[in-house]
Design a protein around this motif. Structure first.
Motif, mmCIF file in Angstrom:
data_model
loop_
_atom_site.group_PDB
_atom_site.id
_atom_site.type_symbol
_atom_site.label_atom_id
_atom_site.label_comp_id
_atom_site.label_asym_id
_atom_site.label_seq_id
_atom_site.Cartn_x
_atom_site.Cartn_y
_atom_site.Cartn_z
ATOM 1 N N HIS A 1 22.630 58.143 83.995
ATOM 2 C CA HIS A 1 21.202 58.090 84.295
ATOM 3 C C HIS A 1 20.552 56.922 83.546
ATOM 4 N N GLY A 2 19.723 56.144 84.259
ATOM 5 C CA GLY A 2 18.986 55.062 83.604
ATOM 6 C C GLY A 2 19.919 54.019 83.021
ATOM 7 N N CYS A 3 19.797 53.744 81.720
ATOM 8 C CA CYS A 3 20.646 52.776 81.019
ATOM 9 C C CYS A 3 21.797 53.516 80.327
ATOM 10 N N ILE A 4 22.744 52.774 79.772
ATOM 11 C CA ILE A 4 23.930 53.423 79.199
ATOM 12 C C ILE A 4 23.601 54.327 78.014
ATOM 13 N N TRP A 5 22.420 54.147 77.411
ATOM 14 C CA TRP A 5 22.057 55.006 76.266
ATOM 15 C C TRP A 5 21.051 56.097 76.656
ATOM 16 N N THR A 6 20.586 56.114 77.899
ATOM 17 C CA THR A 6 19.666 57.164 78.331
ATOM 18 C C THR A 6 20.354 58.526 78.222
ATOM 19 N N GLY A 7 19.729 59.454 77.547
ATOM 20 C CA GLY A 7 20.311 60.776 77.328
ATOM 21 C C GLY A 7 21.123 60.878 76.057
ATOM 22 N N GLU A 8 21.109 59.826 75.232
ATOM 23 C CA GLU A 8 21.868 59.828 73.979
ATOM 24 C C GLU A 8 21.405 60.963 73.062
ATOM 25 N N SER A 9 20.111 61.255 73.070
ATOM 26 C CA SER A 9 19.560 62.281 72.168
ATOM 27 C C SER A 9 20.108 63.672 72.467
ATOM 28 N N ILE A 10 20.502 63.908 73.706
ATOM 29 C CA ILE A 10 21.031 65.230 74.072
ATOM 30 C C ILE A 10 22.532 65.159 74.378
ATOM 31 N N GLY A 11 23.157 64.059 73.972
ATOM 32 C CA GLY A 11 24.610 63.946 74.081
ATOM 33 C C GLY A 11 25.131 63.727 75.479
ATOM 34 N N LEU A 12 24.296 63.167 76.393
ATOM 35 C CA LEU A 12 24.732 62.991 77.776
ATOM 36 C C LEU A 12 24.486 61.569 78.292
ATOM 37 N N SER A 13 24.440 60.606 77.381
ATOM 38 C CA SER A 13 24.348 59.219 77.842
ATOM 39 C C SER A 13 25.666 58.810 78.483
ATOM 40 N N SER A 14 25.684 57.682 79.169
ATOM 41 C CA SER A 14 26.937 57.171 79.754
ATOM 42 C C SER A 14 27.985 56.979 78.675
ATOM 43 N N LEU A 15 27.554 56.491 77.498
ATOM 44 C CA LEU A 15 28.484 56.279 76.394
ATOM 45 C C LEU A 15 29.096 57.602 75.916
ATOM 46 N N LYS A 16 28.236 58.623 75.784
ATOM 47 C CA LYS A 16 28.724 59.922 75.340
ATOM 48 C C LYS A 16 29.612 60.583 76.404
ATOM 49 N N LEU A 17 29.231 60.466 77.662
ATOM 50 C CA LEU A 17 30.019 61.068 78.739
ATOM 51 C C LEU A 17 31.421 60.469 78.791
ATOM 52 N N SER A 18 31.512 59.172 78.533
ATOM 53 C CA SER A 18 32.811 58.514 78.540
ATOM 54 C C SER A 18 33.752 59.154 77.525
ATOM 55 N N LYS A 19 33.221 59.483 76.348
ATOM 56 C CA LYS A 19 34.047 60.104 75.318
ATOM 57 C C LYS A 19 34.287 61.582 75.619
ATOM 58 N N LEU A 20 33.261 62.278 76.103
ATOM 59 C CA LEU A 20 33.402 63.703 76.398
ATOM 60 C C LEU A 20 34.475 63.970 77.454
ATOM 61 N N LEU A 21 34.563 63.084 78.445
ATOM 62 C CA LEU A 21 35.452 63.307 79.586
ATOM 63 C C LEU A 21 36.693 62.417 79.560
ATOM 64 N N ASN A 22 36.899 61.724 78.438
ATOM 65 C CA ASN A 22 38.036 60.799 78.345
ATOM 66 C C ASN A 22 38.069 59.870 79.555
ATOM 67 N N ALA A 23 36.930 59.362 79.920
ATOM 68 C CA ALA A 23 36.795 58.619 81.172
ATOM 69 C C ALA A 23 36.473 57.151 80.926
ATOM 70 N N PRO A 24 37.093 56.244 81.680
ATOM 71 C CA PRO A 24 36.731 54.832 81.582
ATOM 72 C C PRO A 24 35.310 54.605 82.091
ATOM 73 N N LEU A 25 34.684 53.561 81.575
ATOM 74 C CA LEU A 25 33.284 53.263 81.896
ATOM 75 C C LEU A 25 33.179 51.853 82.474
ATOM 76 N N ILE A 26 32.485 51.726 83.588
ATOM 77 C CA ILE A 26 32.104 50.423 84.136
ATOM 78 C C ILE A 26 30.611 50.253 83.908
ATOM 79 N N ILE A 27 30.210 49.094 83.398
ATOM 80 C CA ILE A 27 28.799 48.837 83.107
ATOM 81 C C ILE A 27 28.283 47.716 84.003
ATOM 82 N N LEU A 28 27.200 47.989 84.729
ATOM 83 C CA LEU A 28 26.537 46.977 85.546
ATOM 84 C C LEU A 28 25.477 46.275 84.698
ATOM 85 N N VAL A 29 25.387 44.954 84.846
ATOM 86 C CA VAL A 29 24.444 44.158 84.063
ATOM 87 C C VAL A 29 23.645 43.272 85.006
ATOM 88 N N ASN A 30 22.336 43.397 84.997
ATOM 89 C CA ASN A 30 21.492 42.526 85.816
ATOM 90 C C ASN A 30 21.558 41.093 85.285
#
Length: 369
Positions: free
Chosen positions: A127-156
């Protein structure tokens, strides 16, 4: 205690996040999912943090991205499982005040595993940027670690700051020990892409791949008349049946008919923005390759305009704003996936296949031998 999932298959999840809002995460996922679906893979979709921004015919309000993914790929899971939480202040406050971060994370992990149970790959949209939801542990960065999942980041793309921003990603990824599959730069022309490749080579090893550089979304998928009508709060006077035609060019008719005609003749598939009282300009535009008329100032045109437009299959929109405001609203209109169809999706797929290092993505996901 957070229950980290056991990964039976390498790369069962792929998280797509972005350094900016409105980078095209859903479109990127749609395209990649379509490519894999065409190859026979069973795909899934999960968006833990959604936004209720789309009203269905039933009156229910849902997350638009999730609804479109469900429709286009015939996903069987209910919408409230595909996107379980609405990210807003009340939700964030409730999670933090009740110290419910771990329970919320566990719910996300359980739902992700449920969705993945009969899929080859599940795309998870941050959701939003890669750090959106960091406060509740559900940012893209946190999800990557929680799910052992690779992350692709889009950059404007930005001609001045892109290299700096990519180096910022490098520091974040290293600090958080994230499995970053790579980045995709969005919004660069061909020449800008060549320059960016050269600059990144000079920077050296980033620790992740530049998977590709895409042009702007609007270069791939021009605005339709329907989207322009939405952007400008316009009423359709003629041509409801032609609203899905695409507009390649915008011209403002604020000159004499003779001067305007020079531009009208050489500009194809255009929308002409002018006052509803400029009958001379409007009729001149209708003698050329015009797709839509956007009549500003809420000034209703003469009947001859409507009849000529009908005859030439040109949509006529009546807009409540002045010409300057109308142009600004069109220019600032954000892409929405609600008008996505298979024809437009196939164009996105073609662009992805040309510009993205798909073999690297598929290898990381364990989808190639």
């Amino acid at each position: 205690m957070v229950c980290v999932p056991e990964m039976g298959n390498k790369g069962r999840f792929l998280i797509v996040g972005s350094l900016d809002r409105f980078s095209g995460k859903t479109l990127f996922i749609l395209s990649l999912a379509k490519i894999l679906s065409n190859q026979g893979y069973k795909i899934g979709y999960f968006k833990p943090l959604g936004v209720k921004n789309y009203v269905l015919d039933t009156g229910n309000i849902v997350d638009e991205d999730t609804y479109v993914m469900k429709q286009m790929f015939d996903l069987k899971e209910p919408l409230d499982e595909l996107s379980p939480f609405v990210f807003h202040y009340d939700f964030m406050n409730r999670v933090l005040v009740k110290d419910n971060v771990q329970n919320t994370q566990n719910m996300v992990i359980n739902l992700a595993n449920k969705i993945a149970s009969n899929k080859d790959i599940v795309f998870i949209e941050g959701h939003g940027c890669i750090w959106t939801g960091e406060s509740i542990g559900l940012s893209s960065l946190k999800l990557s670690k929680l799910l052992n999942a690779p992350l692709i980041i889009l950059v404007n793309y930005d001609p001045l700051y892109t290299c700096d921003r990519i180096l910022l990603i490098k520091r974040l990824i290293e600090k958080e020990n994230i499995n970053c599959l790579g980045i995709v730069i969005v919004g660069a022309t061909r020449d800008e892409a060549l320059l960016m490749n050269s600059l990144l080579m000079r920077i050296g090893n980033l620790g992740f791949k530049l998977l590709g550089i895409l042009p702007s979304l609007r270069n791939i998928l021009p605005l339709t008349i329907r989207e322009i009508a939405d952007a400008t709060d316009s009423k359709v006077l003629v041509g409801q049946q032609w609203l899905d035609k695409e507009i390649e060019n915008l011209l403002v008719g604020a000159m004499t008919p003779d001067s305007a005609m020079k531009y009208f003749k050489i500009t194809p598939s255009k929308a002409v923005i002018t006052g509803g009282d400029r009958t001379d300009i409007i009729l001149a535009a209708l003698k050329t390759d015009t797709t839509a008329l956007i009549l500003t100032g809420n000034i209703y045109p003469e009947e001859i305009v409507l009849s000529e437009a009908e005859k030439n299959k040109v949509s006529v929109l009546l807009c409540p704003y002045d010409t300057y405001t109308t142009v600004r609203k069109i220019e600032s209109y954000r892409f929405t996936v609600r008008y996505m169809n298979m024809k437009r999706l196939s164009r996105l797929v073609t662009e992805l296949e040309k510009k993205i290092d798909l073999p690297s993505v598929l290898e990381e996901l364990g989808l190639v031998s």
